[in-house]
Motif scaffolding. Structure first.
Motif, PDB file in Angstrom:
ATOM      1  N   SER A  23       0.849  -1.201   0.000  1.00  0.00           N
ATOM      2  CA  SER A  23       0.000   0.000   0.000  1.00  0.00           C
ATOM      3  C   SER A  23       0.880   1.244   0.000  1.00  0.00           C
ATOM      4  CB  SER A  23      -0.938   0.001   1.209  1.00  0.00           C
ATOM      5  OG  SER A  23      -0.222   0.363   2.362  1.00  0.00           O
ATOM      6  N   LYS A  24       0.313   2.346  -0.449  1.00  0.00           N
ATOM      7  CA  LYS A  24       1.066   3.594  -0.500  1.00  0.00           C
ATOM      8  C   LYS A  24       1.354   4.157   0.884  1.00  0.00           C
ATOM      9  CE  LYS A  24      -0.295   4.683  -5.141  1.00  0.00           C
ATOM     10  NZ  LYS A  24      -1.054   5.507  -6.051  1.00  0.00           N
ATOM     11  N   SER A  25       0.697   3.618   1.910  1.00  0.00           N
ATOM     12  CA  SER A  25       0.965   4.079   3.276  1.00  0.00           C
ATOM     13  C   SER A  25       2.201   3.395   3.874  1.00  0.00           C
ATOM     14  CB  SER A  25      -0.253   3.826   4.161  1.00  0.00           C
ATOM     15  OG  SER A  25      -0.477   2.428   4.304  1.00  0.00           O
ATOM     16  N   GLU A  26       2.712   2.343   3.233  1.00  0.00           N
ATOM     17  CA  GLU A  26       3.883   1.623   3.740  1.00  0.00           C
ATOM     18  C   GLU A  26       5.167   2.259   3.210  1.00  0.00           C
ATOM     19  OE1 GLU A  26       2.781  -2.928   4.254  1.00  0.00           O
ATOM     20  OE2 GLU A  26       2.238  -2.213   2.255  1.00  0.00           O
ATOM     21  N   THR A  27       6.191   2.287   4.055  1.00  0.00           N
ATOM     22  CA  THR A  27       7.480   2.833   3.636  1.00  0.00           C
ATOM     23  C   THR A  27       8.328   1.733   2.998  1.00  0.00           C
ATOM     24  OG1 THR A  27       8.345   2.436   5.857  1.00  0.00           O
ATOM     25  CG2 THR A  27       7.503   4.652   5.372  1.00  0.00           C
ATOM     26  N   ILE A  28       9.109   2.123   2.000  1.00  0.00           N
ATOM     27  CA  ILE A  28       9.900   1.168   1.219  1.00  0.00           C
ATOM     28  C   ILE A  28      11.382   1.530   1.294  1.00  0.00           C
ATOM     29  CG2 ILE A  28      10.370   0.287  -1.111  1.00  0.00           C
ATOM     30  CD1 ILE A  28       7.429   0.892  -1.804  1.00  0.00           C
ATOM     31  N   LEU A  29      12.220   0.518   1.550  1.00  0.00           N
ATOM     32  CA  LEU A  29      13.660   0.630   1.360  1.00  0.00           C
ATOM     33  C   LEU A  29      13.975  -0.126   0.083  1.00  0.00           C
ATOM     34  CD1 LEU A  29      16.568   1.372   2.218  1.00  0.00           C
ATOM     35  CD2 LEU A  29      16.641  -0.848   3.392  1.00  0.00           C
ATOM     36  N   ASP A  30      14.438   0.590  -0.939  1.00  0.00           N
ATOM     37  CA  ASP A  30      14.795  -0.016  -2.216  1.00  0.00           C
ATOM     38  C   ASP A  30      16.306  -0.205  -2.250  1.00  0.00           C
ATOM     39  OD1 ASP A  30      14.461  -0.970  -4.860  1.00  0.00           O
ATOM     40  OD2 ASP A  30      14.853   1.032  -5.677  1.00  0.00           O
ATOM     41  N   LEU A  31      16.749  -1.460  -2.353  1.00  0.00           N
ATOM     42  CA  LEU A  31      18.185  -1.741  -2.370  1.00  0.00           C
ATOM     43  C   LEU A  31      18.784  -1.257  -3.683  1.00  0.00           C
ATOM     44  CD1 LEU A  31      18.342  -5.309  -0.783  1.00  0.00           C
ATOM     45  CD2 LEU A  31      18.257  -3.071   0.333  1.00  0.00           C
ATOM     46  N   GLY A  32      19.869  -0.527  -3.568  1.00  0.00           N
ATOM     47  CA  GLY A  32      20.509   0.077  -4.726  1.00  0.00           C
ATOM     48  C   GLY A  32      20.293   1.581  -4.710  1.00  0.00           C
ATOM     49  N   VAL A  33      21.092   2.281  -5.485  1.00  0.00           N
ATOM     50  CA  VAL A  33      20.993   3.736  -5.549  1.00  0.00           C
ATOM     51  C   VAL A  33      19.702   4.138  -6.266  1.00  0.00           C
ATOM     52  CG1 VAL A  33      23.483   4.066  -5.503  1.00  0.00           C
ATOM     53  CG2 VAL A  33      22.324   3.832  -7.705  1.00  0.00           C
ATOM     54  N   GLU A  34      19.337   5.417  -6.133  1.00  0.00           N
ATOM     55  CA  GLU A  34      18.159   5.910  -6.845  1.00  0.00           C
ATOM     56  C   GLU A  34      18.296   5.570  -8.320  1.00  0.00           C
ATOM     57  OE1 GLU A  34      16.432   9.758  -6.154  1.00  0.00           O
ATOM     58  OE2 GLU A  34      17.447   9.862  -4.212  1.00  0.00           O
ATOM     59  N   GLU A  75      16.239  -6.307  -9.566  1.00  0.00           N
ATOM     60  CA  GLU A  75      17.439  -6.600 -10.346  1.00  0.00           C
ATOM     61  C   GLU A  75      18.711  -6.155  -9.635  1.00  0.00           C
ATOM     62  OE1 GLU A  75      14.914  -5.472 -13.559  1.00  0.00           O
ATOM     63  OE2 GLU A  75      14.269  -6.989 -12.135  1.00  0.00           O
ATOM     64  N   ILE A  76      18.828  -6.585  -8.382  1.00  0.00           N
ATOM     65  CA  ILE A  76      20.023  -6.311  -7.568  1.00  0.00           C
ATOM     66  C   ILE A  76      20.728  -7.619  -7.198  1.00  0.00           C
ATOM     67  CG2 ILE A  76      20.738  -5.554  -5.253  1.00  0.00           C
ATOM     68  CD1 ILE A  76      20.245  -3.250  -7.124  1.00  0.00           C
ATOM     69  N   PHE A  77      19.953  -8.652  -6.891  1.00  0.00           N
ATOM     70  CA  PHE A  77      20.536  -9.872  -6.335  1.00  0.00           C
ATOM     71  C   PHE A  77      21.493 -10.589  -7.280  1.00  0.00           C
ATOM     72  CE2 PHE A  77      18.391 -11.242  -2.260  1.00  0.00           C
ATOM     73  CZ  PHE A  77      18.185  -9.947  -1.872  1.00  0.00           C
ATOM     74  N   VAL A  90      17.590  -8.169   6.471  1.00  0.00           N
ATOM     75  CA  VAL A  90      16.349  -7.411   6.282  1.00  0.00           C
ATOM     76  C   VAL A  90      15.510  -7.466   7.559  1.00  0.00           C
ATOM     77  CG1 VAL A  90      14.179  -7.298   4.989  1.00  0.00           C
ATOM     78  CG2 VAL A  90      16.331  -7.765   3.790  1.00  0.00           C
ATOM     79  N   GLN A  91      15.140  -6.289   8.061  1.00  0.00           N
ATOM     80  CA  GLN A  91      14.334  -6.183   9.273  1.00  0.00           C
ATOM     81  C   GLN A  91      12.843  -6.070   8.972  1.00  0.00           C
ATOM     82  OE1 GLN A  91      15.965  -6.441  12.366  1.00  0.00           O
ATOM     83  NE2 GLN A  91      17.576  -6.967  10.914  1.00  0.00           N
ATOM     84  N   ALA A  92      12.500  -5.640   7.775  1.00  0.00           N
ATOM     85  CA  ALA A  92      11.097  -5.492   7.384  1.00  0.00           C
ATOM     86  C   ALA A  92      10.438  -6.859   7.299  1.00  0.00           C
ATOM     87  CB  ALA A  92      11.005  -4.775   6.032  1.00  0.00           C
ATOM     88  N   ASN A  93       9.110  -6.870   7.342  1.00  0.00           N
ATOM     89  CA  ASN A  93       8.374  -8.127   7.245  1.00  0.00           C
ATOM     90  C   ASN A  93       7.885  -8.438   5.838  1.00  0.00           C
ATOM     91  OD1 ASN A  93       8.575  -8.903   9.971  1.00  0.00           O
ATOM     92  ND2 ASN A  93       6.979  -7.439  10.503  1.00  0.00           N
ATOM     93  N   LYS A  94       8.084  -7.492   4.917  1.00  0.00           N
ATOM     94  CA  LYS A  94       7.658  -7.693   3.530  1.00  0.00           C
ATOM     95  C   LYS A  94       8.850  -7.471   2.608  1.00  0.00           C
ATOM     96  CE  LYS A  94       2.820  -6.313   3.918  1.00  0.00           C
ATOM     97  NZ  LYS A  94       1.793  -5.408   3.325  1.00  0.00           N
ATOM     98  N   LEU A  95       8.901  -8.276   1.546  1.00  0.00           N
ATOM     99  CA  LEU A  95      10.019  -8.241   0.625  1.00  0.00           C
ATOM    100  C   LEU A  95       9.525  -8.488  -0.795  1.00  0.00           C
ATOM    101  CD1 LEU A  95      13.204  -8.387   0.289  1.00  0.00           C
ATOM    102  CD2 LEU A  95      12.940 -10.845   0.628  1.00  0.00           C
ATOM    103  N   LEU A  96       9.976  -7.660  -1.722  1.00  0.00           N
ATOM    104  CA  LEU A  96       9.730  -7.887  -3.148  1.00  0.00           C
ATOM    105  C   LEU A  96      11.072  -7.942  -3.846  1.00  0.00           C
ATOM    106  CD1 LEU A  96       7.005  -6.154  -2.278  1.00  0.00           C
ATOM    107  CD2 LEU A  96       6.654  -6.346  -4.723  1.00  0.00           C
ATOM    108  N   ILE A  97      11.291  -9.003  -4.603  1.00  0.00           N
ATOM    109  CA  ILE A  97      12.538  -9.194  -5.336  1.00  0.00           C
ATOM    110  C   ILE A  97      12.197  -9.552  -6.777  1.00  0.00           C
ATOM    111  CG2 ILE A  97      14.613 -10.614  -5.606  1.00  0.00           C
ATOM    112  CD1 ILE A  97      14.529 -11.232  -2.675  1.00  0.00           C
ATOM    113  N   SER A  98      12.889  -8.913  -7.709  1.00  0.00           N
ATOM    114  CA  SER A  98      12.817  -9.362  -9.099  1.00  0.00           C
ATOM    115  C   SER A  98      14.233  -9.635  -9.578  1.00  0.00           C
ATOM    116  CB  SER A  98      12.131  -8.329  -9.994  1.00  0.00           C
ATOM    117  OG  SER A  98      12.881  -7.148 -10.079  1.00  0.00           O
ATOM    118  N   ILE A  99      14.329 -10.622 -10.444  1.00  0.00           N
ATOM    119  CA  ILE A  99      15.631 -11.022 -10.985  1.00  0.00           C
ATOM    120  C   ILE A  99      15.482 -11.331 -12.471  1.00  0.00           C
ATOM    121  CG2 ILE A  99      16.588 -11.981  -8.847  1.00  0.00           C
ATOM    122  CD1 ILE A  99      15.731 -14.791 -10.068  1.00  0.00           C
TER     123      ILE A  99
END
Length: 174
Positions: A23-34, A75-77, A90-99
């Motif tokens: 949801s847009k109310s959740e904060t996201i840490l995106d691995l990798g630079v902007e 596309e980081i892993f 990772v301390q968050a409880n939710k994770l999205l990964i694409s490869i």
């Protein structure tokens, strides 16, 4: 709707998948630079913070200290030597990964001009699934898609039928 604003099919699929799980109310840490995709997320109304370009293989402080509710790794892993350690951090409880998936008819990517732009891992889907399971994550949803290119030859033809990208949404096992 998105065809004119997104540079490619990958961004469109990734955004639609993320919108179903975050949801847009959740904060996201995106691995990798902007990057162009983190900019798209911000334009879509998501609160996104990126890591600063540190070598995540040896320094996971940004991940361990983040207060984000969701961690994304698009596309980081495949660039990491040790994604196991990163996932454990990772301390968050939710994770999205694409490869990008390993293709039997194409060698692992290695830039001819940038010595750091290379793929150490090109996973098959089961390998990423196993890595997530071993680090305490449960996969809730997954998708794959092709990435055809407009070229002539056997490899371009195979790209019409062979899945190239894999994305997962996982939650931390309690």
């Amino acid at each position: 709707m998105y065809e004119k604003t997104f540079p490619n099919k990958r961004f469109k699929h990734t955004l639609e998948f993320l919108q179903r799980h975050v949801s847009k109310s959740e904060t996201i840490l995106d691995l990798g630079v902007e990057n162009p995709f983190s900019d798209i997320l911000k334009r879509e109304g998501y609160s996104v913070q990126n890591t600063s370009g540190e070598d995540l293989d040896v320094n996971q402080d940004a991940i361990k200290n983040a207060k984000a509710e969701v961690v994304t790794a698009f596309e980081i892993f495949e660039h990491l030597l040790n994604p196991y350690t990163v996932l454990e951090s990772v301390q968050a409880n939710k994770l999205l990964i694409s490869i990008p998936m390993r293709l039997w008819f194409s060698p692992a990517y290695r830039s001819k001009t940038d010595p750091w732009d290379r793929h150490y891992h090109e996973f098959e889907d089961w390998q990423l699934d196993w890595l997530l399971e071993k680090t305490g994550w449960t996969i809730i949803a997954r998708e794959k898609w092709t990435n055809p290119v407009k070229k002539i030859g056997w490899r371009p033809l195979l790209r019409y039928f062979t899945n190239r990208y894999y994305i997962v949404y996982a939650e931390k096992v309690k």
